[in-house]
Design a protein around this motif. Sequence first.
Motif, PDB file in Angstrom:
ATOM      1  N   PHE A   1       0.828  -1.201   0.000  1.00  0.00           N
ATOM      2  CA  PHE A   1       0.000   0.000   0.000  1.00  0.00           C
ATOM      3  C   PHE A   1       0.862   1.249   0.000  1.00  0.00           C
ATOM      4  O   PHE A   1       0.607   2.195  -0.743  1.00  0.00           O
ATOM      5  CB  PHE A   1      -0.935   0.006   1.211  1.00  0.00           C
ATOM      6  CG  PHE A   1      -2.300  -0.490   0.876  1.00  0.00           C
ATOM      7  CD1 PHE A   1      -3.303   0.397   0.521  1.00  0.00           C
ATOM      8  CD2 PHE A   1      -2.575  -1.837   0.877  1.00  0.00           C
ATOM      9  CE1 PHE A   1      -4.558  -0.061   0.172  1.00  0.00           C
ATOM     10  CE2 PHE A   1      -3.817  -2.312   0.525  1.00  0.00           C
ATOM     11  CZ  PHE A   1      -4.819  -1.433   0.184  1.00  0.00           C
ATOM     12  N   ILE A   2       1.889   1.234   0.847  1.00  0.00           N
ATOM     13  CA  ILE A   2       2.756   2.415   0.935  1.00  0.00           C
ATOM     14  C   ILE A   2       3.362   2.695  -0.431  1.00  0.00           C
ATOM     15  O   ILE A   2       3.356   3.833  -0.913  1.00  0.00           O
ATOM     16  CB  ILE A   2       3.856   2.191   1.989  1.00  0.00           C
ATOM     17  CG1 ILE A   2       3.216   2.179   3.380  1.00  0.00           C
ATOM     18  CG2 ILE A   2       4.921   3.285   1.900  1.00  0.00           C
ATOM     19  CD1 ILE A   2       4.157   1.831   4.485  1.00  0.00           C
ATOM     20  N   SER A   3       3.836   1.637  -1.078  1.00  0.00           N
ATOM     21  CA  SER A   3       4.480   1.863  -2.373  1.00  0.00           C
ATOM     22  C   SER A   3       3.458   2.291  -3.416  1.00  0.00           C
ATOM     23  O   SER A   3       3.759   3.110  -4.282  1.00  0.00           O
ATOM     24  CB  SER A   3       5.242   0.614  -2.791  1.00  0.00           C
ATOM     25  OG  SER A   3       4.744   0.095  -3.979  1.00  0.00           O
ATOM     26  N   ALA A   4       2.236   1.764  -3.325  1.00  0.00           N
ATOM     27  CA  ALA A   4       1.203   2.162  -4.290  1.00  0.00           C
ATOM     28  C   ALA A   4       0.893   3.650  -4.152  1.00  0.00           C
ATOM     29  O   ALA A   4       0.741   4.362  -5.149  1.00  0.00           O
ATOM     30  CB  ALA A   4      -0.054   1.335  -4.088  1.00  0.00           C
ATOM     31  N   PHE A   5       0.821   4.123  -2.892  1.00  0.00           N
ATOM     32  CA  PHE A   5       0.553   5.551  -2.696  1.00  0.00           C
ATOM     33  C   PHE A   5       1.696   6.393  -3.232  1.00  0.00           C
ATOM     34  O   PHE A   5       1.479   7.442  -3.833  1.00  0.00           O
ATOM     35  CB  PHE A   5       0.315   5.849  -1.213  1.00  0.00           C
ATOM     36  CG  PHE A   5      -1.089   5.524  -0.787  1.00  0.00           C
ATOM     37  CD1 PHE A   5      -2.159   6.202  -1.354  1.00  0.00           C
ATOM     38  CD2 PHE A   5      -1.344   4.549   0.156  1.00  0.00           C
ATOM     39  CE1 PHE A   5      -3.460   5.901  -0.985  1.00  0.00           C
ATOM     40  CE2 PHE A   5      -2.636   4.236   0.525  1.00  0.00           C
ATOM     41  CZ  PHE A   5      -3.693   4.901  -0.049  1.00  0.00           C
ATOM     42  N   ARG A   6       2.925   5.926  -3.002  1.00  0.00           N
ATOM     43  CA  ARG A   6       4.080   6.679  -3.490  1.00  0.00           C
ATOM     44  C   ARG A   6       4.038   6.754  -5.017  1.00  0.00           C
ATOM     45  O   ARG A   6       4.285   7.803  -5.611  1.00  0.00           O
ATOM     46  CB  ARG A   6       5.368   6.023  -3.010  1.00  0.00           C
ATOM     47  CG  ARG A   6       6.572   6.894  -3.238  1.00  0.00           C
ATOM     48  CD  ARG A   6       7.802   6.341  -2.542  1.00  0.00           C
ATOM     49  NE  ARG A   6       7.631   6.297  -1.097  1.00  0.00           N
ATOM     50  CZ  ARG A   6       8.089   5.304  -0.319  1.00  0.00           C
ATOM     51  NH1 ARG A   6       8.704   4.282  -0.870  1.00  0.00           N
ATOM     52  NH2 ARG A   6       7.919   5.336   0.969  1.00  0.00           N
ATOM     53  N   ARG A   7       3.718   5.618  -5.631  1.00  0.00           N
ATOM     54  CA  ARG A   7       3.624   5.603  -7.091  1.00  0.00           C
ATOM     55  C   ARG A   7       2.543   6.556  -7.575  1.00  0.00           C
ATOM     56  O   ARG A   7       2.727   7.278  -8.550  1.00  0.00           O
ATOM     57  CB  ARG A   7       3.276   4.198  -7.580  1.00  0.00           C
ATOM     58  CG  ARG A   7       4.449   3.276  -7.648  1.00  0.00           C
ATOM     59  CD  ARG A   7       4.019   1.922  -8.187  1.00  0.00           C
ATOM     60  NE  ARG A   7       5.010   0.916  -7.905  1.00  0.00           N
ATOM     61  CZ  ARG A   7       6.118   0.758  -8.612  1.00  0.00           C
ATOM     62  NH1 ARG A   7       6.361   1.532  -9.633  1.00  0.00           N
ATOM     63  NH2 ARG A   7       6.984  -0.177  -8.295  1.00  0.00           N
ATOM     64  N   ALA A   8       1.404   6.540  -6.885  1.00  0.00           N
ATOM     65  CA  ALA A   8       0.289   7.404  -7.283  1.00  0.00           C
ATOM     66  C   ALA A   8       0.721   8.866  -7.233  1.00  0.00           C
ATOM     67  O   ALA A   8       0.427   9.654  -8.139  1.00  0.00           O
ATOM     68  CB  ALA A   8      -0.903   7.164  -6.374  1.00  0.00           C
ATOM     69  N   ASN A   9       1.459   9.200  -6.176  1.00  0.00           N
ATOM     70  CA  ASN A   9       1.948  10.559  -6.011  1.00  0.00           C
ATOM     71  C   ASN A   9       2.877  10.952  -7.160  1.00  0.00           C
ATOM     72  O   ASN A   9       2.735  12.017  -7.768  1.00  0.00           O
ATOM     73  CB  ASN A   9       2.685  10.631  -4.665  1.00  0.00           C
ATOM     74  CG  ASN A   9       2.840  12.039  -4.184  1.00  0.00           C
ATOM     75  OD1 ASN A   9       2.165  12.930  -4.691  1.00  0.00           O
ATOM     76  ND2 ASN A   9       3.719  12.250  -3.233  1.00  0.00           N
ATOM     77  N   ASP A  10       3.823  10.062  -7.469  1.00  0.00           N
ATOM     78  CA  ASP A  10       4.765  10.306  -8.571  1.00  0.00           C
ATOM     79  C   ASP A  10       4.023  10.467  -9.890  1.00  0.00           C
ATOM     80  O   ASP A  10       4.320  11.355 -10.682  1.00  0.00           O
ATOM     81  CB  ASP A  10       5.739   9.125  -8.714  1.00  0.00           C
ATOM     82  CG  ASP A  10       6.872   9.206  -7.727  1.00  0.00           C
ATOM     83  OD1 ASP A  10       6.835  10.118  -6.895  1.00  0.00           O
ATOM     84  OD2 ASP A  10       7.772   8.351  -7.793  1.00  0.00           O
ATOM     85  N   LEU A  11       3.067   9.561 -10.106  1.00  0.00           N
ATOM     86  CA  LEU A  11       2.345   9.562 -11.378  1.00  0.00           C
ATOM     87  C   LEU A  11       1.546  10.854 -11.540  1.00  0.00           C
ATOM     88  O   LEU A  11       1.529  11.447 -12.621  1.00  0.00           O
ATOM     89  CB  LEU A  11       1.414   8.351 -11.456  1.00  0.00           C
ATOM     90  CG  LEU A  11       0.723   8.193 -12.797  1.00  0.00           C
ATOM     91  CD1 LEU A  11       1.709   7.695 -13.833  1.00  0.00           C
ATOM     92  CD2 LEU A  11      -0.449   7.241 -12.703  1.00  0.00           C
ATOM     93  N   ALA A  12       0.916  11.279 -10.442  1.00  0.00           N
ATOM     94  CA  ALA A  12       0.130  12.516 -10.510  1.00  0.00           C
ATOM     95  C   ALA A  12       1.027  13.684 -10.908  1.00  0.00           C
ATOM     96  O   ALA A  12       0.661  14.512 -11.754  1.00  0.00           O
ATOM     97  CB  ALA A  12      -0.536  12.788  -9.165  1.00  0.00           C
ATOM     98  N   MET A  13       2.229  13.704 -10.321  1.00  0.00           N
ATOM     99  CA  MET A  13       3.158  14.788 -10.639  1.00  0.00           C
ATOM    100  C   MET A  13       3.596  14.699 -12.104  1.00  0.00           C
ATOM    101  O   MET A  13       3.638  15.714 -12.803  1.00  0.00           O
ATOM    102  CB  MET A  13       4.375  14.687  -9.727  1.00  0.00           C
ATOM    103  CG  MET A  13       5.183  15.937  -9.673  1.00  0.00           C
ATOM    104  SD  MET A  13       6.040  16.060  -8.112  1.00  0.00           S
ATOM    105  CE  MET A  13       7.143  14.680  -8.218  1.00  0.00           C
TER     106      MET A  13
END
Lengths: 286, 273
Positions: free
Chosen positions: B209-221
């Motif tokens: 989950f932590i990594s998925a959120f980090r990825r989501a953050n990166d992707l949004a940027m």
Amino acid sequence: MNMIEASRVVYEYAHYDEDGNIDEIKRAVDGVDLDIQKGDFVAILGHNGSGKSTLAKHLNAILTPREGTVWVDGKDTKDEGKIWEIRQSAGMVFQNPDNQIIGTIVEEDVGFGPENMGVPTKEIWERVEESLKAVNMVKYRHHSPNKLSGGQKQRVAIAGVVAMHPQCIVLDEPTAMLDPNGRKEVIRAVRALNQVEDITVVLITHYMEEVIYADKVIVMDEGKIIMQGTPREIFSQVEKLKSCRLDVPQATLLAYELKQAGLKLPDGILTREELVEELCRLKQNT
Amino acid sequence: MIKDITLGQYYPADSILHKLDPRVKLVATLVFIVSLFLVKTWVGYVVATLFLALVIRMSRVPFSFMVRGLKAIIMLLMITVVFNLFLTPGNRVLVSFWKFQITDEGLRTAAFMAVRLIYLIIGSSVMTLTTTPNDLTDGMEKGLGPLKKLHVPVHEMAMIMAIALRFIPILMEETDKIMKAQMARGADFETGNLVQKAKSLVPLLVPLFISAFRRANDLAMAMEARCYHGGEGRTKMKPLRYESRDFKAYGVLGLYLCAVIAVRVLGNYVRLI
């Protein structure tokens, strides 16, 4: 006119404690002045936490400075109305290749930027074609990004930015997660863009070998610019670089050590070829 | 091991069905499902069977692929058949033992329900086997376009689906990696009862989950950096356009629907069975 100009830029991150109060403010970027000309290849160096990535995010308005101003192609990044123009003229490539590819097929991902800009369909196809050609990835246009290597994915990401026809590309440690071959591929593609397409490049990295081709090198430490100049000027100051925990290219380091040991070598040797040449000359003279 | 799961189960082939506009296929699937609930007689089922057979033939996908989807519902299918068979009251009792009895009505309903369920799965399999996930999301976005006027976020929903499809294989690979890393340090995912197995998944899910959120953050940027600002003013690289074959397909679909309705209406007057 300058491509990117920054004056006394300050950016702070706030750390919150458990009750939500600010317990610490960290200055990631502290009074930075920048001046990047059109067509330049500028490298920004610094170890982890030196503020170089934070600075990079200012160059296409993902972050806006707390104090000071950043101008991209003459536009103030704080101007909300011009934000899409700024992001179009200064494209950005990030560190993790997986987390910046949106499309499930290579060519669709490259078309994502132009789609957002409202470019007509026919022109999107032309742009995708030429961008893939520019990074030498035309062969893989129908592939899924999941099946590509890290270097290839990163080149797709670069093509995605090139398709937006930017004047400047900011690359935030694009090679940090790649193997040596992938690093070479990406740097070769970036240099070609700079030389052939005349796109301004800002490369953020901590690999010294990637810096030697730059027109100008900026070294950052603790949010401040501490050194600035051509690669030769920077790498002739081996002691100072070491003091801010940065390496120098192997050839430079060897030349430095040899010089310390008494050989008459010039300062700022960057590549192995140069070192060999200088050593040969030294031998002939003696 | 986890990577072997194929998603969207697309089967590449060069058929007219593969080339059809995804919107046609979406509508056709919907119509076919509705038609299955319209038919009440043997004649109706014959019409549906003929239509399905024609479509399968045209898709050029091997029949075994169509049947694969049935494995998932085999339990549901058996339960439905058994309940309908034994618990439907009817006039004529065919077999009777202990408290149960099979009536003619029961036999009929059980058979119809089974056929209906099987056709339902095969019908939707035909669509997913001949349409790439990308086309499917595109088709949904365009097909549901009129709902935008009712402030339904159609574009956003399609974008979410497309991104999910892109990240499922990446997250699966990551799960595999975390699992191996924990197994190397003595974690046990295989033994124990159900509760213990579920418990052992917690240390797997947290880092995922932590990594998925980090990825989501990166992707949004990354998306913002590439000028993404919603569906407004966006053009399409591969716009959907109806071609003559799509209209023909709609014609065939219309004919089929008419036939099913005709059989249903006529069935009320003439008792065929």
